[in-house]
Design an enzyme around this catalytic site. Structure first.
Site, PDB file in Angstrom:
ATOM      1  CE  LYS A 269      -7.017   5.848  -2.460  1.00  0.00           C
ATOM      2  NZ  LYS A 269      -8.596   4.805  -2.049  1.00  0.00           N
TER       3      LYS A 269
ATOM      4  NE  ARG B  96      -7.778   4.467   4.159  1.00  0.00           N
ATOM      5  CZ  ARG B  96      -6.889   3.812   2.835  1.00  0.00           C
ATOM      6  NH1 ARG B  96      -5.861   4.469   3.184  1.00  0.00           N
ATOM      7  NH2 ARG B  96      -7.641   3.394   2.193  1.00  0.00           N
TER       8      ARG B  96
ATOM      9  NE  ARG C 125      -5.722  -3.792  -5.466  1.00  0.00           N
ATOM     10  CZ  ARG C 125      -6.145  -2.342  -4.056  1.00  0.00           C
ATOM     11  NH1 ARG C 125      -5.717  -1.610  -5.427  1.00  0.00           N
ATOM     12  NH2 ARG C 125      -6.280  -2.593  -3.778  1.00  0.00           N
TER      13      ARG C 125
ATOM     14  NE  ARG D  71      -3.454  -4.135  -0.808  1.00  0.00           N
ATOM     15  CZ  ARG D  71      -3.712  -3.135  -1.111  1.00  0.00           C
ATOM     16  NH1 ARG D  71      -3.500  -1.853  -1.896  1.00  0.00           N
ATOM     17  NH2 ARG D  71      -4.810  -2.633   0.112  1.00  0.00           N
TER      18      ARG D  71
ATOM     19  NE  ARG E 171      -8.913  -3.086   1.681  1.00  0.00           N
ATOM     20  CZ  ARG E 171      -8.570  -3.520   0.639  1.00  0.00           C
ATOM     21  NH1 ARG E 171      -8.761  -4.971   0.199  1.00  0.00           N
ATOM     22  NH2 ARG E 171      -8.142  -3.146  -0.372  1.00  0.00           N
TER      23      ARG E 171
HETATM   24  N1  LIG Z   1      -4.673   6.833   6.620  1.00  0.00           N
HETATM   25  C1  LIG Z   1      -4.686   5.688   6.993  1.00  0.00           C
HETATM   26  N2  LIG Z   1      -5.398   5.595   8.243  1.00  0.00           N
HETATM   27  C2  LIG Z   1      -5.300   4.239   8.635  1.00  0.00           C
HETATM   28  N3  LIG Z   1      -5.136   2.686   7.916  1.00  0.00           N
HETATM   29  C3  LIG Z   1      -4.617   3.223   6.748  1.00  0.00           C
HETATM   30  C4  LIG Z   1      -4.384   4.533   6.092  1.00  0.00           C
HETATM   31  N4  LIG Z   1      -3.971   4.504   5.198  1.00  0.00           N
HETATM   32  C5  LIG Z   1      -3.937   3.100   4.574  1.00  0.00           C
HETATM   33  N5  LIG Z   1      -3.679   2.565   5.895  1.00  0.00           N
HETATM   34  C6  LIG Z   1      -4.406   0.915   6.159  1.00  0.00           C
HETATM   35  O1  LIG Z   1      -3.446  -0.044   4.483  1.00  0.00           O
HETATM   36  C7  LIG Z   1      -4.772  -0.623   4.198  1.00  0.00           C
HETATM   37  C8  LIG Z   1      -4.273  -0.807   2.478  1.00  0.00           C
HETATM   38  O2  LIG Z   1      -4.115   0.894   2.271  1.00  0.00           O
HETATM   39  P1  LIG Z   1      -4.288   1.121   0.823  1.00  0.00           P
HETATM   40  O3  LIG Z   1      -3.744   0.320  -0.131  1.00  0.00           O
HETATM   41  O4  LIG Z   1      -4.331   2.131   0.692  1.00  0.00           O
HETATM   42  O5  LIG Z   1      -5.465   0.782   0.313  1.00  0.00           O
HETATM   43  P2  LIG Z   1      -6.678   0.595  -0.933  1.00  0.00           P
HETATM   44  O6  LIG Z   1      -6.405  -0.017  -2.455  1.00  0.00           O
HETATM   45  O7  LIG Z   1      -8.263  -0.164   0.724  1.00  0.00           O
HETATM   46  O8  LIG Z   1      -7.678   1.825  -0.555  1.00  0.00           O
HETATM   47  C9  LIG Z   1      -5.860  -0.272   4.879  1.00  0.00           C
HETATM   48  O9  LIG Z   1      -7.065  -1.213   3.928  1.00  0.00           O
HETATM   49  C10 LIG Z   1      -5.315   0.326   6.044  1.00  0.00           C
HETATM   50  O10 LIG Z   1      -5.754  -0.904   7.053  1.00  0.00           O
END
Ligand SMILES: Nc1ncnc2c1ncn2[C@@H]1O[C@H](COP(=O)(O)OP(=O)(O)O)[C@@H](O)[C@H]1O
Length: 199
Positions: A23, A98, A137, A143, A155
């Site tokens: 994404k 989410r 990654r 991260r 996750r």
């Molecule tokens: N909309 C959301 N609602 C709740 N937690 C979120 C949201 N967006 C991000 N997070 C938190 O940030 C973390 C990393 O998000 P992101 O970088 O988008 O990860 P990924 O690569 O897992 O899609 C998630 O695992 C969550 O803990």
């Protein structure tokens, strides 16, 4: 009904898919192409963590475990990011909504501004490929949530129990568009663009 009040030039897109699906990569390309503002909730939280803000400390507690940050906190943060960019051509929401509560909050919030979510475009990739990608990654991203298979699995668990149902939420409004997320970056941008051009 919202269609009538929305500015037809505005495009608000939700980019959707499980962790590691690409994404972020695609959002950066689409943002340039369509002149939209990209809001990644994950990036905003990481920025707060880096700057040791109060929100950052709170978010870190959840993120480090691979859990979602509570809705109330996330929705408030998202609204603030949108408000900072009023007057733009539209938004690419990456990592938001989410949960169903977040999706409802977004609809309500946009409706207050005479806007809508034009469409959810989803990248679809099998989970075994995603776990590999995330571990890869993790070697360079720094991260913590990418470096441990148990956190990654958590996750995915959060995704399948709380997030995946959003497909139905947007499908019920005829706004869900899934594409195959396996291919080159360029191929995938083209697949996404075909959908966005027709929104
Ligand atoms: N909309 C959301 N609602 C709740 N937690 C979120 C949201 N967006 C991000 N997070 C938190 O940030 C973390 C990393 O998000 P992101 O970088 O988008 O990860 P990924 O690569 O897992 O899609 C998630 O695992 C969550 O803990």
């Amino acid at each position: 009904m919202y269609q009538l009040t929305a500015n037809p030039k505005l495009k608000n897109i939700v980019l959707f898919g499980p962790p590691g699906v690409g994404k972020g990569t695609q959002a950066k390309l689409l943002k340039e192409k369509y002149n939209l503002v990209h809001i990644s909730t994950g990036d905003v939280f990481r920025h707060h963590i880096k700057n040791k803000t109060k929100l950052g400390k709170l978010a870190q507690w959840y993120m480090d475990k691979g859990n979602l940050v509570p809705d109330e906190v996330t929705i408030k943060m998202l609204k603030a990011e949108v408000e900072k960019n009023i007057g733009s051509n539209g938004f690419i929401f990456d990592g938001f909504p989410r949960t169903e509560l977040q999706a409802r909050a977004l609809d309500k919030f946009l409706a207050e501004k005479g806007e809508i979510v034009n469409g959810m475009v989803a990248l679809e990739v099998p989970e075994n490929i995603l776990v590999e990608r995330l571990l890869e990654r993790g070697k360079t991203s720094g991260r913590p949530d990418d470096q441990d298979e148990a956190k990654i699995r958590n996750r995915f668990n959060e995704y399948s129990t709380k997030t995946e149902i959003l497909k139905d939420y947007y499908q019920a409004q005829n706004k869900y568009f899934g594409i195959n997320g396996v291919g080159t970056i360029h191929e995938i941008t083209l697949r996404l663009s075909k959908i966005i051009d027709n929104l």
